[in-house]
Design a protein around this motif. Structure first.
Motif, short mmCIF file in Angstrom:
data_model
loop_
_atom_site.label_atom_id
_atom_site.label_comp_id
_atom_site.label_asym_id
_atom_site.label_seq_id
_atom_site.Cartn_x
_atom_site.Cartn_y
_atom_site.Cartn_z
N GLU A 196 0.83 -1.20 0.00
CA GLU A 196 0.00 0.00 0.00
C GLU A 196 0.86 1.26 0.00
OE1 GLU A 196 -2.25 -3.41 1.09
OE2 GLU A 196 -0.42 -2.61 2.00
N GLU A 197 1.92 1.25 0.80
CA GLU A 197 2.83 2.41 0.84
C GLU A 197 3.57 2.56 -0.48
OE1 GLU A 197 3.73 2.46 5.66
OE2 GLU A 197 5.17 1.56 4.28
N GLU A 199 2.37 1.77 -3.43
CA GLU A 199 1.41 2.36 -4.37
C GLU A 199 1.22 3.85 -4.11
OE1 GLU A 199 -1.99 -0.11 -3.93
OE2 GLU A 199 -1.05 -1.85 -4.90
N GLU A 200 1.24 4.23 -2.83
CA GLU A 200 1.12 5.65 -2.49
C GLU A 200 2.31 6.44 -3.05
OE1 GLU A 200 0.78 5.95 1.71
OE2 GLU A 200 -1.21 5.04 1.79
#
Length: 214
Positions: A196-197, A199-200
């Motif tokens: 998730e990080e 992708e951020e």
């Protein structure tokens, strides 16, 4: 080295040997916008630091992506001792440097001007460490190589927390306001430990590439 003067012998130390448990795969070889993450960090730092002054600290047996041949690679002396072992190993290997900028292989948006900016604040301090909203960033910081001995002493006592090590040093802390002068979005302090990080950060890269470059 006086404050506000360029360091004549600034080196960079990239920590690569984390276990990547939350990511589930080696972050050094992870693709970021078309290139391995570690190769990207090396490329960005080499815009302001001679590539022969860049050192990577890897875990024993860790396979790194292809890097420019002048980049040096050393390996942790002890296994499973966390980033403090990587710091001690790398700083010891760079004992002749005037200042060492430390970052990690999972900080793909590092702004190339940040290392020199931090180094100009070092003077006779042991370290220059960003402090933003009370949070320290000791893995995006500049150190005197001499502080490796303090890290070694802590490791010998079984003490591995980097933050605790920093509290033993004479540190010049940099505020958000100071850092935004060279890194307006503070992207140099952002790393990725999860998918998730990652992708951020890819989204941030897409939005800010005109400012931070490829």
């Amino acid at each position: 080295m006086p404050a506000d003067r360029e360091s004549p012998n600034l080196h960079a130390l990239i920590l690569c040997g984390g276990t990547s448990r939350r990511m589930g795969r080696d972050k050094a070889t992870l693709d970021f916008a078309g290139e391995p993450m570690l190769a990207r960090v090396v490329r960005r730092l080499s815009a302001t630091i001679p590539v022969e002054n860049i050192l990577c600290v890897a875990a024993n047996g860790q396979a790194l992506p292809p890097l420019p041949s002048p980049v040096r690679i050393v390996f942790d002396r002890q296994e499973d001792c966390g980033p403090l072992e990587g710091l001690a190993t790398g700083l010891s290997a760079l004992a002749d440097a005037d200042a060492v900028f430390v970052t990690t292989c999972d900080a793909p948006l590092i702004v190339p001007e940040v290392p020199e900016f931090l180094a100009r604040q070092l003077a006779n301090h042991d370290a220059v460490v960003p402090r933003i909203n009370g949070q320290l960033y000791p893995l995006t910081a500049v150190y005197q190589p001499r502080v490796a001995s303090v890290a070694d002493s802590r490791l010998a006592r079984g003490e591995r927390r980097v933050i605790d090590w920093v509290t033993e040093l004479d540190v010049r802390y940099l505020s958000r306001e100071e850092l935004t002068a060279v890194d307006p979005e503070l992207v140099s302090m952002r790393n990725c430990n999860t998918q998730e990080e990652l992708e951020e950060l890819l989204e941030v890269h897409a939005k800010t590439r005109k400012h931070v470059g490829r």
